[in-house]
Scaffold this motif. Structure first.
Motif, PDB file in Angstrom:
ATOM      1  N   TYR A   1       0.794  -1.219  -0.186  1.00  0.00           N
ATOM      2  CA  TYR A   1      -0.123  -0.043  -0.108  1.00  0.00           C
ATOM      3  C   TYR A   1       0.857   1.205   0.137  1.00  0.00           C
ATOM      4  CZ  TYR A   1      -3.431   3.471   1.568  1.00  0.00           C
ATOM      5  OH  TYR A   1      -4.084   4.652   1.525  1.00  0.00           O
ATOM      6  N   ALA A   2       1.782   1.354   0.843  1.00  0.00           N
ATOM      7  CA  ALA A   2       2.913   2.387   0.933  1.00  0.00           C
ATOM      8  C   ALA A   2       3.430   2.707  -0.374  1.00  0.00           C
ATOM      9  CB  ALA A   2       3.802   2.359   2.007  1.00  0.00           C
ATOM     10  N   SER A   3       3.801   1.497  -0.973  1.00  0.00           N
ATOM     11  CA  SER A   3       4.702   1.703  -2.398  1.00  0.00           C
ATOM     12  C   SER A   3       3.582   2.276  -3.431  1.00  0.00           C
ATOM     13  CB  SER A   3       5.207   0.534  -2.498  1.00  0.00           C
ATOM     14  OG  SER A   3       6.085   0.508  -3.764  1.00  0.00           O
ATOM     15  N   VAL A   4       2.497   1.601  -3.472  1.00  0.00           N
ATOM     16  CA  VAL A   4       1.556   2.104  -4.384  1.00  0.00           C
ATOM     17  C   VAL A   4       1.441   3.499  -4.257  1.00  0.00           C
ATOM     18  CG1 VAL A   4      -1.111   1.828  -5.225  1.00  0.00           C
ATOM     19  CG2 VAL A   4       0.568  -0.020  -4.970  1.00  0.00           C
ATOM     20  N   MET A   5       0.990   4.221  -2.841  1.00  0.00           N
ATOM     21  CA  MET A   5       0.879   5.504  -2.708  1.00  0.00           C
ATOM     22  C   MET A   5       1.898   6.472  -3.207  1.00  0.00           C
ATOM     23  SD  MET A   5      -2.307   5.801  -1.817  1.00  0.00           S
ATOM     24  CE  MET A   5      -2.353   7.568  -1.403  1.00  0.00           C
ATOM     25  N   LEU A   6       3.236   5.883  -3.010  1.00  0.00           N
ATOM     26  CA  LEU A   6       4.469   6.497  -3.365  1.00  0.00           C
ATOM     27  C   LEU A   6       4.388   6.666  -5.053  1.00  0.00           C
ATOM     28  CD1 LEU A   6       7.016   7.982  -3.164  1.00  0.00           C
ATOM     29  CD2 LEU A   6       8.163   5.689  -2.947  1.00  0.00           C
ATOM     30  N   GLY A   7       3.981   5.361  -5.597  1.00  0.00           N
ATOM     31  CA  GLY A   7       4.139   5.511  -7.052  1.00  0.00           C
ATOM     32  C   GLY A   7       3.013   6.532  -7.500  1.00  0.00           C
TER      33      GLY A   7
END
Length: 183
Positions: free
Chosen positions: A119-125
């Motif tokens: 989730y954190a990585s998708v938000m950063l993306g």
């Protein structure tokens, strides 16, 4: 980002510095675009119906038009990214110039990702994409090994509900066969 209901009688007018493309600048440099320092973009039913100089267009707006004033801001079309890996946005920072390249870094860390890491990585993306002017993305989420790779309370991100961009989700999964998700 403003979302408009898809009714044919909804009219929104956006005032700002408007950049409107007519052709691909690579092939038609001289007349590829129009630009208005004080421009107006008129949208009806979710489709652009007119673009031009604010002073010239404002008098002819239909009654009830909602005017959104973005004076001094640039209004331009969004870009489309057809191949992006949001799940690995965090991992792109794990690489080094002296030998630890992307794939070894990904292989060393990907299997350790938790649902919250995804989730954190998708938000950063999404932030990376929005910062680059990308409004539509085809996300290849092949490391989301099971439906449980995204926590249920955060799963709406995969449908684009909380995204600052329109999202297509592609689940091309090299870690487990797609049929394993059916149970």
């Amino acid at each position: 980002m403003t979302t408009m209901p898809p009714t044919s009688n909804t009219v929104h007018a956006y005032r700002g510095r408007v950049l409107h493309f007519l052709h691909d600048p690579q092939y038609r440099e001289r007349d590829a675009y129009e630009y208005w320092e004080d421009g107006l973009l008129v949208v009806m039913g979710g489709k652009v119906v007119q673009a031009g100089d604010y002073a010239a267009l404002r008098e002819n707006l239909p009654a009830g038009t909602q005017l959104h004033d973005y004076s001094g801001k640039l209004i331009m079309p969004g870009f489309v990214d057809t191949h992006y890996h949001m799940w690995s946005a965090i991992g792109r920072n794990f690489t080094a110039d002296n030998g630890f390249s992307y794939f070894p870094a990904k292989n060393a860390t990907a299997r350790l990702f938790t649902a919250d890491d995804f989730y954190a990585s998708v938000m950063l993306g999404l932030v990376e994409l929005a910062n680059a002017g990308i409004t539509t993305v085809h996300n290849w989420s092949h490391n989301t090994r099971t439906p449980f790779s995204v926590p249920p309370h955060k799963g709406a991100i995969w449908a684009g509900v909380t995204a600052p961009a329109q999202m297509w989700v592609k689940r091309s999964n090299s870690m487990a066969p797609f049929t394993a998700w059916a149970s």
